[in-house]
Design a protein around this motif. Structure first.
Motif, PDB file in Angstrom:
ATOM      1  N   TYR B 303      36.013 -71.306 -53.085  1.00  0.00           N
ATOM      2  CA  TYR B 303      35.280 -69.764 -52.811  1.00  0.00           C
ATOM      3  C   TYR B 303      36.069 -68.186 -52.660  1.00  0.00           C
ATOM      4  CZ  TYR B 303      34.166 -70.094 -48.239  1.00  0.00           C
ATOM      5  OH  TYR B 303      34.190 -69.745 -46.998  1.00  0.00           O
ATOM      6  N   LEU B 304      35.394 -67.274 -53.229  1.00  0.00           N
ATOM      7  CA  LEU B 304      35.675 -65.644 -52.690  1.00  0.00           C
ATOM      8  C   LEU B 304      34.601 -65.379 -52.674  1.00  0.00           C
ATOM      9  CD1 LEU B 304      38.736 -64.526 -52.065  1.00  0.00           C
ATOM     10  CD2 LEU B 304      38.025 -62.960 -53.656  1.00  0.00           C
ATOM     11  N   ARG B 305      34.010 -64.612 -51.350  1.00  0.00           N
ATOM     12  CA  ARG B 305      33.494 -63.883 -51.391  1.00  0.00           C
ATOM     13  C   ARG B 305      33.153 -62.581 -50.466  1.00  0.00           C
ATOM     14  NH1 ARG B 305      30.783 -67.472 -47.704  1.00  0.00           N
ATOM     15  NH2 ARG B 305      30.070 -68.655 -49.373  1.00  0.00           N
ATOM     16  N   ASP B 306      32.642 -61.637 -50.659  1.00  0.00           N
ATOM     17  CA  ASP B 306      32.668 -60.521 -50.480  1.00  0.00           C
ATOM     18  C   ASP B 306      31.304 -59.555 -50.272  1.00  0.00           C
ATOM     19  OD1 ASP B 306      31.252 -58.916 -52.533  1.00  0.00           O
ATOM     20  OD2 ASP B 306      32.967 -59.882 -53.746  1.00  0.00           O
ATOM     21  N   ASP B 307      31.406 -58.909 -49.008  1.00  0.00           N
ATOM     22  CA  ASP B 307      30.200 -58.667 -48.779  1.00  0.00           C
ATOM     23  C   ASP B 307      29.480 -57.523 -49.276  1.00  0.00           C
ATOM     24  OD1 ASP B 307      31.802 -56.826 -47.610  1.00  0.00           O
ATOM     25  OD2 ASP B 307      30.707 -57.208 -45.544  1.00  0.00           O
ATOM     26  N   GLY B 308      30.226 -57.055 -50.927  1.00  0.00           N
ATOM     27  CA  GLY B 308      30.341 -55.769 -51.031  1.00  0.00           C
ATOM     28  C   GLY B 308      28.885 -55.885 -52.118  1.00  0.00           C
ATOM     29  N   VAL B 309      28.681 -54.826 -53.063  1.00  0.00           N
ATOM     30  CA  VAL B 309      27.279 -54.710 -53.537  1.00  0.00           C
ATOM     31  C   VAL B 309      26.438 -55.262 -54.445  1.00  0.00           C
ATOM     32  CG1 VAL B 309      28.369 -52.340 -54.440  1.00  0.00           C
ATOM     33  CG2 VAL B 309      28.115 -53.834 -56.300  1.00  0.00           C
ATOM     34  N   GLY B 310      26.658 -57.005 -54.752  1.00  0.00           N
ATOM     35  CA  GLY B 310      26.939 -58.215 -55.395  1.00  0.00           C
ATOM     36  C   GLY B 310      26.091 -57.075 -56.393  1.00  0.00           C
ATOM     37  N   PHE B 311      25.196 -58.653 -57.581  1.00  0.00           N
ATOM     38  CA  PHE B 311      24.924 -58.034 -59.091  1.00  0.00           C
ATOM     39  C   PHE B 311      23.609 -59.039 -59.153  1.00  0.00           C
ATOM     40  CE2 PHE B 311      27.987 -61.908 -58.997  1.00  0.00           C
ATOM     41  CZ  PHE B 311      27.347 -62.556 -59.528  1.00  0.00           C
ATOM     42  N   GLU B 312      22.707 -59.114 -59.706  1.00  0.00           N
ATOM     43  CA  GLU B 312      21.609 -58.907 -60.082  1.00  0.00           C
ATOM     44  C   GLU B 312      21.568 -60.730 -60.672  1.00  0.00           C
ATOM     45  OE1 GLU B 312      17.537 -59.738 -60.353  1.00  0.00           O
ATOM     46  OE2 GLU B 312      18.331 -57.086 -60.056  1.00  0.00           O
ATOM     47  N   PRO B 313      21.364 -61.619 -60.203  1.00  0.00           N
ATOM     48  CA  PRO B 313      21.620 -63.374 -60.128  1.00  0.00           C
ATOM     49  C   PRO B 313      21.335 -63.654 -61.227  1.00  0.00           C
ATOM     50  CG  PRO B 313      20.466 -62.246 -58.600  1.00  0.00           C
ATOM     51  CD  PRO B 313      20.101 -61.600 -58.682  1.00  0.00           C
ATOM     52  N   ALA B 314      20.122 -62.844 -62.203  1.00  0.00           N
ATOM     53  CA  ALA B 314      19.899 -63.084 -63.187  1.00  0.00           C
ATOM     54  C   ALA B 314      20.738 -63.182 -64.013  1.00  0.00           C
ATOM     55  CB  ALA B 314      18.499 -62.521 -63.614  1.00  0.00           C
ATOM     56  N   TYR B 315      21.720 -61.617 -64.381  1.00  0.00           N
ATOM     57  CA  TYR B 315      23.082 -61.680 -64.955  1.00  0.00           C
ATOM     58  C   TYR B 315      24.169 -62.547 -65.142  1.00  0.00           C
ATOM     59  CZ  TYR B 315      20.000 -58.359 -65.712  1.00  0.00           C
ATOM     60  OH  TYR B 315      18.895 -56.534 -65.956  1.00  0.00           O
ATOM     61  N   ALA B 316      24.425 -64.063 -63.792  1.00  0.00           N
ATOM     62  CA  ALA B 316      25.456 -64.533 -63.412  1.00  0.00           C
ATOM     63  C   ALA B 316      26.116 -65.364 -64.450  1.00  0.00           C
ATOM     64  CB  ALA B 316      24.804 -65.527 -62.151  1.00  0.00           C
ATOM     65  N   GLY B 317      25.006 -65.555 -65.294  1.00  0.00           N
ATOM     66  CA  GLY B 317      25.834 -66.437 -66.678  1.00  0.00           C
ATOM     67  C   GLY B 317      26.836 -65.419 -67.729  1.00  0.00           C
ATOM     68  N   LYS B 318      26.797 -64.652 -67.738  1.00  0.00           N
ATOM     69  CA  LYS B 318      27.033 -63.423 -68.708  1.00  0.00           C
ATOM     70  C   LYS B 318      28.127 -62.733 -68.104  1.00  0.00           C
ATOM     71  CE  LYS B 318      24.587 -60.137 -70.995  1.00  0.00           C
ATOM     72  NZ  LYS B 318      23.413 -58.517 -70.789  1.00  0.00           N
ATOM     73  N   LEU B 319      28.491 -62.790 -66.959  1.00  0.00           N
ATOM     74  CA  LEU B 319      29.483 -62.040 -65.331  1.00  0.00           C
ATOM     75  C   LEU B 319      31.074 -62.682 -66.925  1.00  0.00           C
ATOM     76  CD1 LEU B 319      29.478 -62.710 -62.274  1.00  0.00           C
ATOM     77  CD2 LEU B 319      29.538 -60.524 -63.644  1.00  0.00           C
ATOM     78  N   PHE B 320      31.221 -64.221 -67.052  1.00  0.00           N
ATOM     79  CA  PHE B 320      32.159 -64.689 -67.594  1.00  0.00           C
ATOM     80  C   PHE B 320      32.324 -64.461 -68.815  1.00  0.00           C
ATOM     81  CE2 PHE B 320      31.370 -66.293 -63.631  1.00  0.00           C
ATOM     82  CZ  PHE B 320      32.275 -66.807 -62.650  1.00  0.00           C
ATOM     83  N   GLN B 321      31.432 -63.491 -69.618  1.00  0.00           N
ATOM     84  CA  GLN B 321      31.697 -63.036 -70.987  1.00  0.00           C
ATOM     85  C   GLN B 321      32.553 -62.000 -71.202  1.00  0.00           C
ATOM     86  OE1 GLN B 321      28.326 -63.089 -72.888  1.00  0.00           O
ATOM     87  NE2 GLN B 321      27.665 -64.812 -72.146  1.00  0.00           N
ATOM     88  N   PRO B 322      34.106 -62.324 -72.238  1.00  0.00           N
ATOM     89  CA  PRO B 322      34.607 -61.489 -72.347  1.00  0.00           C
ATOM     90  C   PRO B 322      33.414 -59.532 -72.241  1.00  0.00           C
ATOM     91  CG  PRO B 322      35.076 -62.301 -73.723  1.00  0.00           C
ATOM     92  CD  PRO B 322      34.216 -62.950 -73.224  1.00  0.00           C
ATOM     93  N   PHE B 323      33.792 -59.038 -71.015  1.00  0.00           N
ATOM     94  CA  PHE B 323      33.286 -57.154 -72.274  1.00  0.00           C
ATOM     95  C   PHE B 323      32.291 -57.123 -71.489  1.00  0.00           C
ATOM     96  CE2 PHE B 323      36.431 -58.005 -76.073  1.00  0.00           C
ATOM     97  CZ  PHE B 323      37.213 -56.835 -75.353  1.00  0.00           C
ATOM     98  N   GLN B 324      32.052 -57.870 -70.542  1.00  0.00           N
ATOM     99  CA  GLN B 324      30.397 -57.788 -70.050  1.00  0.00           C
ATOM    100  C   GLN B 324      30.666 -56.857 -68.838  1.00  0.00           C
ATOM    101  OE1 GLN B 324      27.974 -58.571 -70.772  1.00  0.00           O
ATOM    102  NE2 GLN B 324      27.795 -59.930 -72.525  1.00  0.00           N
ATOM    103  N   GLN B 325      30.114 -55.826 -68.412  1.00  0.00           N
ATOM    104  CA  GLN B 325      30.105 -55.160 -67.079  1.00  0.00           C
ATOM    105  C   GLN B 325      28.908 -54.778 -66.512  1.00  0.00           C
ATOM    106  OE1 GLN B 325      33.050 -52.721 -68.446  1.00  0.00           O
ATOM    107  NE2 GLN B 325      33.909 -52.516 -66.793  1.00  0.00           N
ATOM    108  N   LEU B 326      28.462 -56.065 -65.087  1.00  0.00           N
ATOM    109  CA  LEU B 326      27.158 -55.129 -64.849  1.00  0.00           C
ATOM    110  C   LEU B 326      26.902 -54.162 -64.178  1.00  0.00           C
ATOM    111  CD1 LEU B 326      26.383 -58.834 -63.744  1.00  0.00           C
ATOM    112  CD2 LEU B 326      26.016 -58.121 -65.895  1.00  0.00           C
ATOM    113  N   HIS B 327      27.720 -53.506 -64.162  1.00  0.00           N
ATOM    114  CA  HIS B 327      27.539 -52.603 -62.968  1.00  0.00           C
ATOM    115  C   HIS B 327      28.433 -51.000 -64.359  1.00  0.00           C
ATOM    116  CE1 HIS B 327      26.853 -53.787 -59.208  1.00  0.00           C
ATOM    117  NE2 HIS B 327      28.160 -54.907 -59.618  1.00  0.00           N
ATOM    118  N   PRO B 328      27.911 -49.634 -64.520  1.00  0.00           N
ATOM    119  CA  PRO B 328      28.208 -48.658 -65.281  1.00  0.00           C
ATOM    120  C   PRO B 328      29.567 -48.456 -64.780  1.00  0.00           C
ATOM    121  CG  PRO B 328      26.289 -47.977 -63.423  1.00  0.00           C
ATOM    122  CD  PRO B 328      26.802 -49.546 -63.529  1.00  0.00           C
ATOM    123  N   ALA B 329      30.591 -47.903 -65.942  1.00  0.00           N
ATOM    124  CA  ALA B 329      31.650 -48.215 -65.928  1.00  0.00           C
ATOM    125  C   ALA B 329      32.183 -47.266 -64.512  1.00  0.00           C
ATOM    126  CB  ALA B 329      33.158 -47.751 -66.592  1.00  0.00           C
TER     127      ALA B 329
END
Lengths: 147, 375
Positions: B303-329
């Motif tokens: 595992y790699l853990r950070d204490d940064g901004v995190g993300f909305e857990p509901a979107y965890a599944g989308k994270l690994f799709q190409p070109f998905q970004q949860l935070h504004p560029a």
């Protein structure tokens, strides 16, 4: 001493114009000849090679060219005693082309990734020890007339 | 043959019907004593093995195979002695002329009326042709695959080369506009030209991202033992070196040995660490941890853990799709290809990647590797 000319081998008119612009904007005032396919490039170089005119001081060579492609142009330049020493900078459109080129042991002196910007070009010229090519005082009648 | 009348006409009495069926079979049907002496030999057996019934009856079954395989027949006989059957065993048999061929054998016990074991029946089918067909089919599929790979190769080259050429023109001329015609353009015009330039650069980055993904999918794998902890430490030092003013505390478990392709797994760790580095950029004192948890069935689970901004857990599944970004560029630049490459690389190591997080509470990325036995 007269500045040596540069031969640009490029079939895409946009890349040609942007490359010429980048060189001109950075005060590279060598005469620049443009060949638009591999066959034309070879004709130009070998016509010069057999005549009294000096060979180009540098060839900027695109890889994907009509008629004879860039790698083949490079191979033929390297196979001929008269032209094997001309520095060749290959212009690559992508990292992938650099890979393809790396697999080809055919002696490009340097790569510059398109679009050709001056910083990269200068780096390549530096690597080749070709400062003389761009630093010599230009002779007016050899100045480039790109547009 | 094949025209036996089962119901009407003069017909066959049952006592003659069974032998007729045995006679008509394309499969070699052989009867033997429990000790393996041949008692029955049908015409198909004559064809397949080359022995006439008269010359083979009374001979041991082991005459039908090479000396090395004699034990196998003994094994079969002993199984049958225990009332078991041997079904569709693929093995090699020998003809009278010494040539060998592949057969599928089914051997069963024969019992008398009182249920006493009185013999063995062995039905064998020459499957040489079937195997040749299967091999040809396999070769055909390999060829298809090869052709498909080549077409992917040329498609990729085309993307890399041809798609990029017009992008260069868009970028090049919009910069030329801004540099050479700045006064004529006016402020709004310069702004538009700037947007064209930015869009062409963005698309260029997307094209690069796609090429990275396609390269990962096709890269050759060279498995070796890699200390993931050491790799993480090295990347962490590079990141810190690049931005020495940032205060980030790294906690790295070492060693973490795993079977992996070094170059590919470095890409995974590099991407994860760069993400952690990026998403903790707002922290005064950031903490980034690398370690392992019990892996269950898999080889290793990191595992790699950070204490940064995190993300909305509901979107965890989308994270690994190409070109998905949860935070504004504009907040966190990137092309959204990093996690997609991680997923692809991890899957090539027979592993899995997932993430857990909460907004404002950092993120933890997990991946398993189970590449021990990949050739």
């Amino acid at each position: 001493m007269m500045t040596r000319s540069i031969l640009l081998v490029e079939d895409n008119p946009d890349d040609e114009m942007l490359t010429l612009r980048a060189l001109k904007k950075n005060n590279i005032l060598n005469a620049i000849t443009v060949a638009h396919d591999g066959a034309e490039a070879l004709e130009l170089v070998f016509a010069t090679a057999s005549g009294r005119e000096p060979l180009p001081g540098l060839i900027l060579l695109d890889l994907k060219l009509p008629k004879i492609d860039g790698l083949e142009v490079l191979r033929r330049l390297r196979a001929d005693e008269r032209t094997r020493i001309i520095p060749v900078v290959v212009l690559t459109g992508s990292k992938l082309e650099e890979d393809i080129l790396a697999g080809y042991r055919g002696g490009a002196n340097a790569y510059v990734r398109k679009p050709v910007n001056f910083a990269e070009f200068a780096e390549a010229v530096k690597t080749l020890g070709l400062f003389w090519l761009i630093l010599n005082e230009p002779v007016p009648e050899f100045m480039a007339q790109p547009d | 043959v094949g025209q036996l009348k089962l119901e009407d006409g003069p017909g066959f009495p049952e006592s003659e019907l069974l032998p007729a069926i045995v006679k008509s079979s394309d499969d070699a049907i052989v009867g033997a004593t429990t000790s393996g002496l041949i008692t029955t030999w049908n015409p198909a057996a004559e064809n397949i093995y080359g022995y006439r019934a008269a010359e083979i009856i009374g001979q041991p079954l082991t005459i039908l195979c090479s000396a090395e395989l004699a034990g196998e027949i003994g094994e079969t006989l002993s199984k049958i002695g225990h009332g078991e059957r041997v079904v569709h065993r693929e093995t090699v048999r020998r003809r009278k002329d010494g040539t060998t061929f592949t057969v599928s054998v089914t051997a069963s016990p024969i019992h008398d009326r009182d249920g006493r074991l009185i013999g063995v029946s062995a039905i064998s089918r020459d499957i040489t042709e079937q195997q040749a067909r299967a091999a040809a089919e396999l070769r055909r599929r390999a060829d298809d695959l090869e052709r498909a790979n080549q077409s992917v190769e040329s498609f990729t080259y085309s993307i890399a080369h041809d798609l990029r050429a017009p992008l260069r023109a868009l970028g090049g001329y919009s910069s030329a506009l801004m540099e050479d015609c700045a006064d004529d353009l006016g402020e709004a015009g310069r702004g538009y030209a700037g947007r064209i330039l930015a869009a062409s650069q963005k698309m260029s980055a997307l094209v690069d991202g796609l090429l990275v993904l396609s390269r990962i999918a096709r890269a050759g794998m060279h498995l070796e033992w890699v200390d993931l902890g050491a790799e993480v430490a090295r990347i962490a030092a590079d990141l810190q070196g690049g931005e020495p003013e940032r205060r980030v505390h790294f906690v790295v478990e070492r060693p973490v040995q795993a079977r992996a392709d070094r170059a590919l797994i470095r890409t995974v760790l590099q991407n994860l660490l760069e993400n952690a580095w990026k998403f903790t950029s707002g922290q005064q004192d950031a903490l980034i941890e690398f370690g392992t948890v019990p892996a269950g069935e898999a080889g290793v689970c990191c595992y790699l853990r950070d204490d940064g901004v995190g993300f909305e857990p509901a979107y965890a599944g989308k994270l690994f799709q190409p070109f998905q970004q949860l935070h504004p560029a504009s907040d966190f630049p990137g092309t959204g290809i990093g996690l997609a490459s991680i997923k692809q690389i991890v899957e090539r190591h027979r592993g899995r990647a997932w993430a857990e997080a909460a907004v404002g509470e950092g993120a933890t990325f997990y991946f398993t590797l189970d590449a021990e036995e990949i050739a």
